[in-house]
Design a protein around this motif. Structure first.
Motif, short mmCIF file in Angstrom:
data_model
loop_
_atom_site.label_atom_id
_atom_site.label_comp_id
_atom_site.label_asym_id
_atom_site.label_seq_id
_atom_site.Cartn_x
_atom_site.Cartn_y
_atom_site.Cartn_z
N SER A 178 0.82 -1.21 0.00
CA SER A 178 0.00 0.00 0.00
C SER A 178 0.85 1.26 0.00
CB SER A 178 -0.95 0.00 1.21
OG SER A 178 -0.20 0.08 2.42
N ASP A 179 2.15 1.09 0.27
CA ASP A 179 3.06 2.23 0.26
C ASP A 179 3.99 2.18 -0.96
OD1 ASP A 179 3.49 4.53 2.14
OD2 ASP A 179 5.58 3.89 1.97
N GLY A 180 3.64 1.36 -1.94
CA GLY A 180 4.38 1.39 -3.20
C GLY A 180 5.41 0.30 -3.39
N TRP A 181 5.57 -0.61 -2.44
CA TRP A 181 6.50 -1.73 -2.61
C TRP A 181 5.82 -2.84 -3.41
CZ3 TRP A 181 11.31 -2.25 0.26
CH2 TRP A 181 11.59 -1.16 1.12
N ARG A 182 6.63 -3.79 -3.88
CA ARG A 182 6.07 -5.00 -4.48
C ARG A 182 6.74 -6.21 -3.84
NH1 ARG A 182 8.31 -8.33 -8.19
NH2 ARG A 182 10.45 -7.88 -8.84
N VAL A 183 6.02 -7.33 -3.84
CA VAL A 183 6.57 -8.58 -3.33
C VAL A 183 7.44 -9.20 -4.41
CG1 VAL A 183 6.06 -10.89 -2.47
CG2 VAL A 183 4.63 -8.95 -1.77
N ALA A 184 8.72 -9.39 -4.11
CA ALA A 184 9.64 -10.00 -5.07
C ALA A 184 9.77 -11.50 -4.85
CB ALA A 184 11.01 -9.34 -4.98
N GLY A 185 9.37 -11.98 -3.68
CA GLY A 185 9.46 -13.41 -3.44
C GLY A 185 9.10 -13.76 -2.01
N PHE A 186 8.65 -14.97 -1.82
CA PHE A 186 8.39 -15.49 -0.48
C PHE A 186 8.71 -16.98 -0.49
CE2 PHE A 186 5.64 -17.63 2.64
CZ PHE A 186 6.10 -16.99 3.80
N GLY A 187 9.48 -17.41 0.48
CA GLY A 187 9.83 -18.82 0.59
C GLY A 187 10.32 -19.13 1.98
N THR A 188 10.88 -20.29 2.13
CA THR A 188 11.41 -20.69 3.43
C THR A 188 12.84 -21.17 3.27
OG1 THR A 188 10.54 -22.94 3.21
CG2 THR A 188 9.14 -21.33 4.33
N VAL A 189 13.56 -21.07 4.36
CA VAL A 189 14.95 -21.53 4.43
C VAL A 189 15.05 -22.48 5.61
CG1 VAL A 189 17.36 -20.84 4.75
CG2 VAL A 189 15.79 -19.36 3.46
N THR A 190 15.62 -23.63 5.40
CA THR A 190 15.82 -24.59 6.49
C THR A 190 17.25 -24.48 6.98
OG1 THR A 190 14.17 -26.11 5.60
CG2 THR A 190 15.73 -27.01 7.19
N GLU A 191 17.37 -23.93 8.15
CA GLU A 191 18.69 -23.70 8.75
C GLU A 191 19.23 -25.02 9.31
OE1 GLU A 191 19.34 -20.00 11.29
OE2 GLU A 191 19.44 -21.58 12.80
N PRO A 192 20.50 -25.35 9.07
CA PRO A 192 21.06 -26.58 9.65
C PRO A 192 20.94 -26.59 11.17
CG PRO A 192 22.55 -25.66 8.00
CD PRO A 192 21.48 -24.63 8.23
N SER A 193 20.94 -27.77 11.72
CA SER A 193 20.78 -27.94 13.17
C SER A 193 21.93 -27.31 13.94
CB SER A 193 20.70 -29.43 13.50
OG SER A 193 20.65 -29.63 14.89
N VAL A 194 21.62 -26.84 15.15
CA VAL A 194 22.65 -26.29 16.04
C VAL A 194 23.49 -27.40 16.66
CG1 VAL A 194 21.28 -24.27 16.62
CG2 VAL A 194 21.11 -26.31 18.05
N GLY A 195 23.06 -28.65 16.51
CA GLY A 195 23.74 -29.79 17.15
C GLY A 195 22.72 -30.70 17.77
N THR A 196 22.94 -31.08 19.01
CA THR A 196 22.03 -31.99 19.68
C THR A 196 20.93 -31.24 20.42
OG1 THR A 196 23.29 -31.97 21.74
CG2 THR A 196 23.97 -33.57 20.05
N ARG A 197 19.96 -31.99 20.89
CA ARG A 197 18.91 -31.39 21.73
C ARG A 197 19.51 -30.79 23.00
NH1 ARG A 197 13.30 -33.24 21.02
NH2 ARG A 197 13.17 -34.41 19.08
#
Length: 252
Positions: A178-197
């Motif tokens: 509404s302020d003049g921007w446009r959506v260039a993309g939307f998706g997800t990124v799966t970040e690798p695990s930090v290690g163990t629980r």
């Protein structure tokens, strides 16, 4: 949402609690590269830079970066941790950035949008500082596209309390378009695990996530007790990963 004053809480443990492994950082840099122009160098803004966990990596990958961060303590830690020649930090916020108009090719807001107090003003200020066709990389959670990390299920009101911190995706998009921007993309990124629980539990005990500031002492105590019991049953199991939203907006 209870507003967090990072000068009086969280700053001491934030860098440890929110640290990224080299693989995690590279995963995000690759995701950002995929939605940014191919030319280099690019001039960037890291808006809500915190302790600078991304700022030097952005400079290495793309070119000079200005970290914008209102917290004195967070900026001090960021500056102490990195002396990259193409990085500087400014005392400011998304609503009022002391940088010239049309001076940046992109801005990154990584889990900082929900902290912005005057979002419509920030939308206009981001448009001011970006060049035409400049891009905003908005790594934010959205109440209707919530990643639902595994540990939340152990806290009273866990998923609901966390989702309440964030706007729905359509509301954020409407605010920008509404302020003049446009959506260039939307998706997800799966970040690798930090290690163990068990590794993840150690980080969570530092309570450097906005979610923890929204719970009562009793809820925190009950949640950590349940979480510790669950982790103790299999501490060496890999910490589960989940898909994290990335919205890319373009200044028209």
């Amino acid at each position: 949402m209870r507003r967090i004053d990072y000068d009086t809480e969280q700053h001491q443990d934030y860098a440890r609690g929110r640290a990224l492994t080299e693989r995690q950082q590279q995963t995000w840099i690759s995701a950002f590269a995929a939605v940014l122009p191919e030319g280099r160098p690019l001039v960037g803004l890291d808006v809500g830079a915190g302790t600078g966990r991304f700022t030097p990596a952005l400079a290495r990958a793309f070119g000079p970066v200005t970290g914008v961060e209102p917290s004195v303590r967070m900026r001090e830690i960021a500056q102490a941790q990195s002396r990259h020649p193409d990085v500087r930090y400014l005392a400011s916020s998304a609503e009022d950035m002391p940088v010239p108009s049309a001076s940046a090719d992109y801005a990154l807001m990584f889990l900082s949008w929900h902290h912005v107090q005057d979002k419509p003003l920030a939308v206009r200020e981001l448009a001011r500082v970006l060049r035409p066709a400049g891009r905003l990389l908005l790594r934010a959670n959205f109440s209707d596209h919530h990643p639902r990390p595994w540990w939340l299920e152990h806290f009273p009101r866990g998923f609901a309390a966390d989702a309440a911190l964030f706007q729905p995706l359509h509301e954020v998009i409407e605010m920008f378009t509404s302020d003049g921007w446009r959506v260039a993309g939307f998706g997800t990124v799966t970040e690798p695990s930090v290690g163990t629980r068990a590794d993840m539990l150690q980080r969570l005990r530092l309570r450097t996530l906005s979610f923890f500031a929204q719970l009562s002492p009793d809820e925190l105590e009950a949640g950590f007790r349940r979480l510790e019991e669950a982790v103790a049953a299999n501490p060496d199991a890999p910490a589960p990963v989940f898909a994290e939203p990335l919205l890319t907006l373009e200044r028209c």
